[in-house]
Design a protein around this motif. Structure first.
Motif, mmCIF file in Angstrom:
data_model
loop_
_atom_site.group_PDB
_atom_site.id
_atom_site.type_symbol
_atom_site.label_atom_id
_atom_site.label_comp_id
_atom_site.label_asym_id
_atom_site.label_seq_id
_atom_site.Cartn_x
_atom_site.Cartn_y
_atom_site.Cartn_z
ATOM 1 N N THR A 188 65.352 -25.240 32.063
ATOM 2 C CA THR A 188 64.609 -24.525 33.098
ATOM 3 C C THR A 188 65.319 -23.244 33.514
ATOM 4 O O THR A 188 64.684 -22.206 33.731
ATOM 5 N N GLN A 215 62.580 -18.590 30.155
ATOM 6 C CA GLN A 215 61.473 -18.096 30.965
ATOM 7 C C GLN A 215 60.172 -18.785 30.581
ATOM 8 O O GLN A 215 59.367 -19.142 31.445
ATOM 9 N N ARG A 257 60.052 -22.192 32.086
ATOM 10 C CA ARG A 257 59.733 -22.151 33.518
ATOM 11 C C ARG A 257 58.249 -21.915 33.746
ATOM 12 O O ARG A 257 57.641 -22.505 34.642
ATOM 13 N N LYS A 258 57.649 -21.038 32.947
ATOM 14 C CA LYS A 258 56.223 -20.759 33.109
ATOM 15 C C LYS A 258 55.383 -21.995 32.805
ATOM 16 O O LYS A 258 54.395 -22.268 33.489
ATOM 17 N N VAL A 266 55.729 -24.339 35.746
ATOM 18 C CA VAL A 266 54.938 -23.905 36.899
ATOM 19 C C VAL A 266 53.471 -24.278 36.720
ATOM 20 O O VAL A 266 52.765 -24.573 37.688
#
Length: 333
Positions: free
Chosen positions: A292, A296, A299-300, A303
């Motif tokens: 995480t 990137q 992480r997206k 989310v």
């Protein structure tokens, strides 16, 4: 691997132990069990998210495929340690054949140690893949995905733990799982062999491979066809994998050293077992955090599982606040 968590139970009936000693030991056992329980919860939650994210089409790359299987092994470490670390405090095994079978595979944590050993071996496989992709990218593309390394890692772990499973049996009198090696020399030789194969040898291999990778990246001794973007992505992914390997080394160095010094340590291999168990769970639950923090794209995708964050991200894109840079996969080759 060495002893069962059931040995954490306090034998109040022992006349040689004072009430204060029993209370202190009982509190320490409770704290230890709670600590392991927390790590198991975080492990299951984190690695479950990793499996879902890495299974997505956008994340399907060679190294992510290996990270997916690493997450599977880490998840199994937590699931298979539930019985020896938590349930064994409340459940007593039956005697006879059933008790021996449960003791060999579940109560002693043998299956969990197989998963933990596989996780160690997969880190070596990932480092080898990263080494090939960085230093020999054209050869790596021609050779394709080394899918057969995953079953090799599992089979190797099973073979390494097989002697432990064979000699483990349930002692109904003391209500503990015990290992019955022919003699102390054999027991010590096996435990040192396991510790070396599970931690010391992988540490040396990881250190060598990533040292070579860092040296080549810093000196830019890559193939001429490597673009600036590919080099940047390679550096990012290498940094993430080095972090994963560094966590592995930090978690497994203490039990490896304790195993070698066990004859000089109070408690011997029982102490090594407790430290190794905590190290295995800690290492497994920290890997999703590394993914995480360093990826990137990861992480997206994470989310996207959170409705509130997903709506904010969508609003940001619609209003032009989102970045215009293209998404970068965890690894492109």
């Amino acid at each position: 691997m060495y002893y069962n968590c059931q040995s954490l139970k306090i034998r109040i009936g022992s006349p040689k132990k004072s009430f204060a000693f029993i209370m202190i030991t009982g509190i320490a056992s409770l704290v230890y069990a709670v600590f392991l329980s927390i790590m198991i919860i975080f492990n299951i939650a984190g690695n479950s998210f990793c499996l879902v994210i890495l299974k997505r089409k956008v994340m399907k790359t060679s190294i992510n495929w290996l990270l997916f299987h690493l997450a599977v092994a880490d998840l199994l470490v937590a699931v298979l340690f539930i019985h020896p670390c938590i349930l064994s405090h409340f459940i007593e095994l039956p005697g006879g054949v059933i008790g021996n079978v449960l003791c060999k595979f579940f109560s002693s944590g043998s299956l969990g140690w197989i998963a933990a050993t596989t996780s160690s071996f997969l880190l070596v496989v990932i480092a080898t893949e990263r080494y090939s992709a960085t230093l020999h990218p054209l050869k790596k593309k021609r050779s394709g995905r080394s899918s057969w390394w995953v079953p090799v890692a599992w089979v190797s772990a099973i073979l390494l733990l097989m002697p432990s499973i064979v000699v483990t049996s349930y002692d109904s009198q003391n209500q503990q799982c015990k290992q019955h090696f022919p003699d102390n020399t054999t027991a010590r030789a096996y435990k040192i062999t396991w510790s070396t194969s599970n931690s010391l040898l992988p540490m040396c291999i990881l250190g060598y491979l990533y040292a070579r990778i860092i040296w080549c990246l810093r000196n830019r001794t890559l193939v001429p066809c490597s673009s600036q973007r590919a080099t940047t992505e390679s550096r990012k992914v290498t940094k993430m994998l080095i972090s994963v390997s560094a966590i592995f080394i930090m978690c497994w160095t203490p039990p490896a050293v304790l195993c070698l010094l066990s004859p000089l340590i109070r408690g011997g291999y029982t102490t090594v077992y407790y430290v190794s168990q905590a190290s295995a769970l800690l290492n497994s639950c920290l890997n999703p955090l590394v993914y995480t923090l360093h990826s990137q794209q990861f992480r997206k995708n994470l989310v996207s599982f959170m409705p509130c964050c997903k709506s904010k991200l969508l609003d940001s894109r619609l209003t032009g606040k989102a970045t215009n840079s293209p998404d970068i996969r965890l690894l492109t080759y």
